[in-house]
Design a protein around this motif. Structure first.
Motif, PDB file in Angstrom:
ATOM      1  N   ILE A  25       0.839  -1.195   0.000  1.00 53.35           N
ATOM      2  CA  ILE A  25       0.000   0.000   0.000  1.00 53.35           C
ATOM      3  C   ILE A  25       0.874   1.245   0.000  1.00 53.35           C
ATOM      4  CG2 ILE A  25      -1.726   1.291   1.305  1.00 53.35           C
ATOM      5  CD1 ILE A  25      -2.773  -1.361   2.361  1.00 53.35           C
ATOM      6  N   VAL A  26       0.593   2.161  -0.898  1.00 53.72           N
ATOM      7  CA  VAL A  26       1.315   3.428  -0.970  1.00 53.72           C
ATOM      8  C   VAL A  26       0.724   4.380   0.071  1.00 53.72           C
ATOM      9  CG1 VAL A  26       1.968   5.378  -2.439  1.00 53.72           C
ATOM     10  CG2 VAL A  26       1.732   3.076  -3.424  1.00 53.72           C
ATOM     11  N   THR A  27       1.582   5.031   0.819  1.00 49.20           N
ATOM     12  CA  THR A  27       1.127   5.937   1.874  1.00 49.20           C
ATOM     13  C   THR A  27       0.450   7.166   1.291  1.00 49.20           C
ATOM     14  OG1 THR A  27       2.920   5.248   3.352  1.00 49.20           O
ATOM     15  CG2 THR A  27       1.868   7.363   3.826  1.00 49.20           C
ATOM     16  N   VAL A  28      -0.717   7.507   1.831  1.00 45.16           N
ATOM     17  CA  VAL A  28      -1.405   8.752   1.473  1.00 45.16           C
ATOM     18  C   VAL A  28      -0.934   9.810   2.465  1.00 45.16           C
ATOM     19  CG1 VAL A  28      -3.623   9.937   1.306  1.00 45.16           C
ATOM     20  CG2 VAL A  28      -3.410   7.556   0.536  1.00 45.16           C
ATOM     21  N   THR A  29      -0.282  10.843   1.974  1.00 46.44           N
ATOM     22  CA  THR A  29       0.235  11.890   2.855  1.00 46.44           C
ATOM     23  C   THR A  29      -0.853  12.883   3.250  1.00 46.44           C
ATOM     24  OG1 THR A  29       0.966  13.173   0.932  1.00 46.44           O
ATOM     25  CG2 THR A  29       2.565  11.670   1.944  1.00 46.44           C
ATOM     26  N   SER A  30      -1.840  13.081   2.370  1.00 47.46           N
ATOM     27  CA  SER A  30      -2.993  13.928   2.701  1.00 47.46           C
ATOM     28  C   SER A  30      -4.067  13.736   1.649  1.00 47.46           C
ATOM     29  CB  SER A  30      -2.599  15.404   2.784  1.00 47.46           C
ATOM     30  OG  SER A  30      -2.235  15.904   1.509  1.00 47.46           O
ATOM     31  N   HIS A 149      -3.002  12.974  -2.163  1.00 44.88           N
ATOM     32  CA  HIS A 149      -1.577  13.216  -2.336  1.00 44.88           C
ATOM     33  C   HIS A 149      -0.848  12.005  -1.750  1.00 44.88           C
ATOM     34  CE1 HIS A 149      -2.421  17.551  -3.094  1.00 44.88           C
ATOM     35  NE2 HIS A 149      -3.423  17.302  -2.266  1.00 44.88           N
ATOM     36  N   LEU A 150       0.020  11.380  -2.547  1.00 44.41           N
ATOM     37  CA  LEU A 150       0.689  10.145  -2.138  1.00 44.41           C
ATOM     38  C   LEU A 150       2.176  10.370  -1.921  1.00 44.41           C
ATOM     39  CD1 LEU A 150      -0.902   7.666  -4.729  1.00 44.41           C
ATOM     40  CD2 LEU A 150      -1.873   8.511  -2.580  1.00 44.41           C
ATOM     41  N   ALA A 151       2.769   9.495  -1.130  1.00 48.67           N
ATOM     42  CA  ALA A 151       4.220   9.512  -0.972  1.00 48.67           C
ATOM     43  C   ALA A 151       4.868   9.171  -2.306  1.00 48.67           C
ATOM     44  CB  ALA A 151       4.642   8.513   0.107  1.00 48.67           C
ATOM     45  N   SER A 152       5.899   9.898  -2.669  1.00 51.17           N
ATOM     46  CA  SER A 152       6.560   9.670  -3.958  1.00 51.17           C
ATOM     47  C   SER A 152       7.425   8.422  -3.915  1.00 51.17           C
ATOM     48  CB  SER A 152       7.416  10.891  -4.327  1.00 51.17           C
ATOM     49  OG  SER A 152       8.421  11.087  -3.341  1.00 51.17           O
ATOM     50  N   GLY A 153       7.822   7.970  -5.093  1.00 52.17           N
ATOM     51  CA  GLY A 153       8.740   6.845  -5.182  1.00 52.17           C
ATOM     52  C   GLY A 153       8.118   5.527  -5.563  1.00 52.17           C
ATOM     53  N   SER A 221       2.869   7.174 -11.666  1.00 51.63           N
ATOM     54  CA  SER A 221       3.743   7.618 -10.590  1.00 51.63           C
ATOM     55  C   SER A 221       2.935   8.151  -9.407  1.00 51.63           C
ATOM     56  CB  SER A 221       4.688   8.714 -11.085  1.00 51.63           C
ATOM     57  OG  SER A 221       5.398   9.295 -10.007  1.00 51.63           O
ATOM     58  N   SER A 222       3.352   7.774  -8.209  1.00 50.79           N
ATOM     59  CA  SER A 222       2.672   8.249  -7.007  1.00 50.79           C
ATOM     60  C   SER A 222       2.946   9.722  -6.744  1.00 50.79           C
ATOM     61  CB  SER A 222       3.109   7.415  -5.795  1.00 50.79           C
ATOM     62  OG  SER A 222       4.500   7.524  -5.578  1.00 50.79           O
ATOM     63  N   SER A 223       3.842  10.324  -7.502  1.00 52.80           N
ATOM     64  CA  SER A 223       4.094  11.758  -7.363  1.00 52.80           C
ATOM     65  C   SER A 223       2.960  12.589  -7.943  1.00 52.80           C
ATOM     66  CB  SER A 223       5.415  12.136  -8.052  1.00 52.80           C
ATOM     67  OG  SER A 223       6.504  11.463  -7.446  1.00 52.80           O
ATOM     68  N   ALA A 283       0.905  -0.336  -4.908  1.00 53.75           N
ATOM     69  CA  ALA A 283       2.083  -0.141  -5.750  1.00 53.75           C
ATOM     70  C   ALA A 283       2.261  -1.304  -6.706  1.00 53.75           C
ATOM     71  CB  ALA A 283       3.323   0.011  -4.878  1.00 53.75           C
ATOM     72  N   ALA A 284       2.787  -1.013  -7.860  1.00 50.93           N
ATOM     73  CA  ALA A 284       3.073  -2.043  -8.858  1.00 50.93           C
ATOM     74  C   ALA A 284       4.426  -2.666  -8.561  1.00 50.93           C
ATOM     75  CB  ALA A 284       3.081  -1.433 -10.255  1.00 50.93           C
ATOM     76  N   VAL A 285       4.502  -3.998  -8.648  1.00 49.73           N
ATOM     77  CA  VAL A 285       5.769  -4.728  -8.520  1.00 49.73           C
ATOM     78  C   VAL A 285       5.892  -5.659  -9.717  1.00 49.73           C
ATOM     79  CG1 VAL A 285       5.771  -4.628  -6.006  1.00 49.73           C
ATOM     80  CG2 VAL A 285       4.720  -6.571  -7.152  1.00 49.73           C
ATOM     81  N   PRO A 286       7.100  -6.011 -10.111  1.00 48.31           N
ATOM     82  CA  PRO A 286       7.259  -6.889 -11.279  1.00 48.31           C
ATOM     83  C   PRO A 286       6.622  -8.255 -11.077  1.00 48.31           C
ATOM     84  CG  PRO A 286       9.329  -5.822 -10.712  1.00 48.31           C
ATOM     85  CD  PRO A 286       8.385  -5.543  -9.586  1.00 48.31           C
ATOM     86  N   GLU A 287       6.063  -8.799 -12.144  1.00 51.46           N
ATOM     87  CA  GLU A 287       5.564 -10.170 -12.140  1.00 51.46           C
ATOM     88  C   GLU A 287       6.744 -11.138 -12.018  1.00 51.46           C
ATOM     89  OE1 GLU A 287       2.587 -11.127 -12.088  1.00 51.46           O
ATOM     90  OE2 GLU A 287       1.246  -9.741 -13.133  1.00 51.46           O
ATOM     91  N   PRO A 288       6.502 -12.381 -11.548  1.00 50.43           N
ATOM     92  CA  PRO A 288       7.588 -13.375 -11.490  1.00 50.43           C
ATOM     93  C   PRO A 288       8.282 -13.573 -12.837  1.00 50.43           C
ATOM     94  CG  PRO A 288       5.705 -14.142 -10.231  1.00 50.43           C
ATOM     95  CD  PRO A 288       5.267 -12.878 -10.923  1.00 50.43           C
ATOM     96  N   SER A 289       7.497 -13.542 -13.917  1.00 50.61           N
ATOM     97  CA  SER A 289       8.107 -13.732 -15.240  1.00 50.61           C
ATOM     98  C   SER A 289       9.062 -12.589 -15.560  1.00 50.61           C
ATOM     99  CB  SER A 289       7.013 -13.812 -16.311  1.00 50.61           C
ATOM    100  OG  SER A 289       6.217 -12.644 -16.304  1.00 50.61           O
TER     101      SER A 289
END
Length: 315
Positions: A25-30, A149-153, A221-223, A283-289
């Motif tokens: 989970i991406v942090t929501v800053t506000s 507004h989300l935490a960047s990165g 992008s979460s930015s 957040a998106a993460v790479p698939e195993p493939s």
């Protein structure tokens, strides 16, 4: 020979951006929005529960904002679309990690704590909920807009909304659809898919929460600023029952205690209330493939570098 490693690197980057799953989970800053509605929206003598964001606290503060417990609209029905009480620069119930699994009426109250009328003697489970923080923010006769507004990165690939489900009763229903805006760009239907499904969270007593899942066709992008507008769904059976109970065929108007129902619900054929418990950005993460391709790519680059080094030493 030098062009080959760069081609592999480009391939890996393409794989990371095009083949991803959601995890974390991406942090929501506000988040910014008009506060919910409640008792002052009723014309009955006893009033009712308040569905405000009571815990909304500005960033850097330790106590809720002064207007967190104030109705989002100062006007009585049907003018509550004039939402003047806007919450900005903080977070509250929508991102506190608490997902409601019980009917909205059982996890709400007038002052920000649950007061559902059950005693522990009559119902140990429901009685035990009383006194805990209420779990929903609700809007009546409105299509609320919430800017996050989300935490960047991170790269966001999915959004989850936990809402009061259709069939909840009390003229409450799930949003009919959700519009997504990134920055100032409104996404079209080809850029995300929206589904709705029941959610119980493992609670054997639950039946009134729905999960709306928004899957983005490409991770974002979460930015960026994520803005969601929730649109009311079609009028449900409880709305038709309400019409039968309060419609005066002689005077041809509603004799109802909830003024504004005719123009805001019956004429528009929209369910009056929307209620939201929690919103998550994943957040998106790479698939195993993709990981396999990355490993293979790095191995190939390493072997190529080793081969070039051996050729240099031999020479």
């Amino acid at each position: 020979m030098l062009s080959r490693p760069f081609s592999i690197a480009a391939f890996l980057v393409a794989g990371l951006t095009s083949s991803a799953a959601s995890a974390g989970i991406v942090t929501v800053t506000s988040y910014d929005m008009a506060n919910g509605n409640g008792a002052t929206q009723y014309t009955t003598p006893t009033g009712g529960q308040n569905y405000f964001d009571f815990s909304y606290t500005k960033t850097g503060q330790s106590t809720p904002a002064p207007n967190a417990g104030v109705n989002g609209s100062p006007n009585s029905i049907p003018n509550n679309s004039n939402a003047t009480n806007v919450l900005t620069g903080g977070t509250g119930k929508l991102t506190d990690g608490v997902i409601a699994t019980n009917n909205f009426s059982l996890v709400s109250g007038s002052n920000g704590t649950i007061s559902n009328g059950w005693t522990t003697a009559a119902s140990p489970y429901y009685g035990s909920l009383n006194g805990q923080a209420s779990q929903y923010v609700g809007w009546k006769y409105q299509d609320p807009t919430i800017a996050f507004h989300l935490a960047s990165g991170s790269m966001v690939s999915q959004i989850n909304l936990y809402v009061a489900a259709n069939g909840s009763g009390g003229l409450v229903g799930a949003p009919g659809n959700v519009a997504v805006t990134i920055g100032s760009t409104v996404l079209n239907s080809s850029q995300y898919a929206e589904t709705i499904s029941p959610y119980t969270g493992g609670n054997p007593y639950a039946s009134s929460t729905a999960l709306i899942t928004i899957t983005l066709s490409q991770a974002i992008s979460s930015s960026d600023l994520f803005t969601l507008q929730l649109f009311r769904g079609a009028l449900e059976q409880d709305g038709y029952d309400y019409e039968k109970q309060y419609w005066d065929p002689i005077k041809k108007k509603f004799n109802d205690p909830l003024s504004g129902f005719q123009e805001n619900a019956w004429d528009t054929q929209l369910e009056p209330w929307i209620m939201v418990s929690e919103v998550e950005f994943l957040a998106a993460v790479p698939e195993p493939s993709t990981w396999l391709m990355m490993i293979a790519g790095f191995m190939g680059m390493g072997m190529l570098a080793l081969r070039r080094r051996r050729q240099f030493v031999t020479a």
